[in-house]
Structure formats: structure tokens, C-alpha cells
Design a protein around this motif. Structure first.
Motif, mmCIF file in Angstrom:
data_model
loop_
_atom_site.group_PDB
_atom_site.id
_atom_site.type_symbol
_atom_site.label_atom_id
_atom_site.label_comp_id
_atom_site.label_asym_id
_atom_site.label_seq_id
_atom_site.Cartn_x
_atom_site.Cartn_y
_atom_site.Cartn_z
ATOM 1 N N LYS A 232 2.528 12.522 -0.305
ATOM 2 C CA LYS A 232 3.762 11.994 0.280
ATOM 3 C C LYS A 232 4.983 12.528 -0.473
ATOM 4 O O LYS A 232 4.972 12.605 -1.703
ATOM 5 C CB LYS A 232 3.740 10.467 0.246
ATOM 6 N N ASP B 180 6.120 6.622 4.353
ATOM 7 C CA ASP B 180 5.890 8.068 4.476
ATOM 8 C C ASP B 180 6.439 8.849 3.296
ATOM 9 O O ASP B 180 5.977 9.958 3.013
ATOM 10 C CB ASP B 180 6.550 8.602 5.751
ATOM 11 N N ASP C 166 0.352 3.777 1.629
ATOM 12 C CA ASP C 166 0.388 4.260 3.003
ATOM 13 C C ASP C 166 1.339 3.479 3.902
ATOM 14 O O ASP C 166 1.533 3.848 5.070
ATOM 15 C CB ASP C 166 -1.019 4.229 3.603
ATOM 16 N N SER D 144 0.849 -1.187 0.000
ATOM 17 C CA SER D 144 0.000 0.000 0.000
ATOM 18 C C SER D 144 0.887 1.241 0.000
ATOM 19 O O SER D 144 1.952 1.242 0.622
ATOM 20 C CB SER D 144 -0.905 0.009 1.238
ATOM 21 N N ALA E 240 -1.347 11.626 -3.027
ATOM 22 C CA ALA E 240 -1.542 11.271 -1.617
ATOM 23 C C ALA E 240 -0.787 12.218 -0.687
ATOM 24 O O ALA E 240 -0.903 12.097 0.545
ATOM 25 C CB ALA E 240 -1.094 9.831 -1.373
#
Length: 244
Positions: A94, A61, A58, A56, A92
Motif C-alpha cells: 500500500k 488503500d 486493508d 485492519s 502489503a
């Protein structure tokens, strides 16, 4: 207490068989560089060239895309998938770091353009100046506004920056040698993870790509300064600032 930043290194190439016993992998080169500059995060390495990704987005970081002998603008399935994945990472929120191929791929994926450089191969050590606009407001991860020297090995370049990107480093050979999208993306055409020894061994594969005169100039440049660890500190501080 802040938890350690988790960084995923996305490997986009495999070293030539003759070089693997000594230099192992690009992921290991970056891990060694980050260790030398005292990066305190946790690192995972994913050979995306073989289709291996984090389960994923997520799970990590921040993300770093390595260099590669392949073209960042090519339509090979694994490169198309990687560009789409990087767009998802960006959306996202990041942080992303791109080096050489990764520098070009992020520009291409985020709305800019990468392609063949009109001036052909860039090899050896090359020095870059800060762009005039960058000098007016240096980002916090930059240590000082002095020229930067890096090992390079590329025949492609970023031709157009993506929206929101600002040029950091430039010279006559490579207009967009480094750029950033504030707080989001940091990219370098040069190779902070390379060592002089690796560059010398890699040059053996370029003997048919440039003239003898060019090769002599490239070899002479290797006696100059290589500030890979300086850029490693920029990368570390960019990641730290994004994780506060």
C-alpha cells in the motif's frame, strides 16, 4: 467505475494547547490541504500517538504519516509500534506518504537511518532543488523541474535512505529533503500542510533554541514563497496513480 481511494492519516502529535483552538490538529491541516487540491478520496484520521489505529491495514488503500515534535528513531513504545505498522503497510504493497517525522520514520523503518542534524534546527521557508539523478527521469506526479519552497520545522533529518529510495529534492542544509520509492513511498522533510500563520505561532516555542540573529533570518524567510499546495498536488497525483 473506480471506487474512491481511502486514505488513512496517522497523527503522530497533538498540537500545543494554545494552538489547538485555532489550528485544531495535524489531521485537520492535511485534510484541508487535500481538499484545496481537490483530492477526491475518503479520509480517516487516526491518532496513533494515543494508540488508535485502523482495525485492519486493508481498511485503507493508502497511508499518510504526519509530522511530530518527537524523534522518529526513538524507542518509545508508540513509535516502535508505528514503525512496525509502517513496515507491514509497505509489505502489503500500500502507498505511503511521510511528512517531516513521517519522512524520517519511514526511512528508519524501511532500512535507512534518521537522526539529529549536525546543523541544528531548520525553520521558516527553505528552497530545495531537484536532485541531478531525479531530473533524468521525473516521476509522473511531479509537475515541473523547478525549485520547491516549503515551510520547515525540524532538527532531525534522514541520514541514510532506505533500499530502493531515490532522492527527489535536496539542498546544502538537508541532503534528503524529499525522496520516493517508485510507486510505493513519497516523503518530504518540509510541511506542505503548514500555513504561514501556524509557522509564525510555532516559532514562539523556538525562541530558546536558536540565536536572535537566526530568528531574524527565519522570520524574514516567511516573506518568501511557500509551495505547500504544489506538494499537495504531487501527493494527490501520487495517490491517484497508485489507485488506478
Amino acid at each position: 467505475m473506480t471506487t474512491p481511494l481511502k486514505l488513512a492519516i496517522l497523527e503522530t502529535d497533538v498540537l500545543r494547547p494554545a494552538l489547538k483552538p485555532t489550528y485544531h490538529s495535524y489531521g485537520q491541516m492535511f485534510t484541508a490541504l487535500l481538499d484545496r487540491v481537490e483530492f477526491r478520496g475518503d479520509i480517516g484520521v487516526f491518532p496513533v500517538i494515543d494508540g488508535i489505529y485502523p482495525e485492519s491495514i486493508d481498511d485503507y488503500d493508502a497511508y499518510l504519516i504526519t509530522g511530530s515534535q518527537h524523534d522518529a528513531f526513538a524507542e518509545h513504545d508508540w513509535i516502535v509500534r508505528l514503525r512496525a505498522f509502517c513496515k507491514d503497510i509497505y509489505q502489503a504493497g500500500k502507498p505511503l506518504i511521510g511528512i517531516c517525522f513521517g519522512h524520517q520514520l519511514l526511512a528508519h523503518a524501511l532500512g535507512g537511518k534518521a537522526g539529529r542534524a549536525e546543523r541544528g534546527w531548520g525553520l521558516g521557508v527553505m528552497t530545495y532543488d531537484f536532485h541531478d539523478d531525479a531530473l533524468a527521469s521525473l516521476p509522473g506526479f511531479v509537475d515541473q523541474p523547478e525549485p520547491v519552497s516549503l515551510l520547515i520545522s525540524h532538527r532531525d533529518q534522514v541520514l541514510t535512505l532506505p533500499p530502493g529510495a531515490e532522492t527527489l529534492l535536496t539542498n546544502d542544509f538537508c541532503r534528503y529533503a524529499a525522496y520516493h520509492i517508485p510507486g510505493r513511498v513519497l516523503c518530504f522533510q518540509g510541511h506542505p500542510e503548514f500555513t504561514i500563520d501556524y509557522q509564525q505561532d510555532l516559532l514562539k516555542y523556538r525562541e530558546n533554541d536558536i540565536s536572535d540573529e537566526q530568528m531574524q533570518a527565519v522570520e524574514a524567510s516567511l516573506a518568501g514563497d511557500h509551495q505547500g499546495e504544489r506538494i499537495g498536488r504531487w501527493m494527490r497525483d501520487f495517490l491517484d496513480s497508485s489507485h488506478r
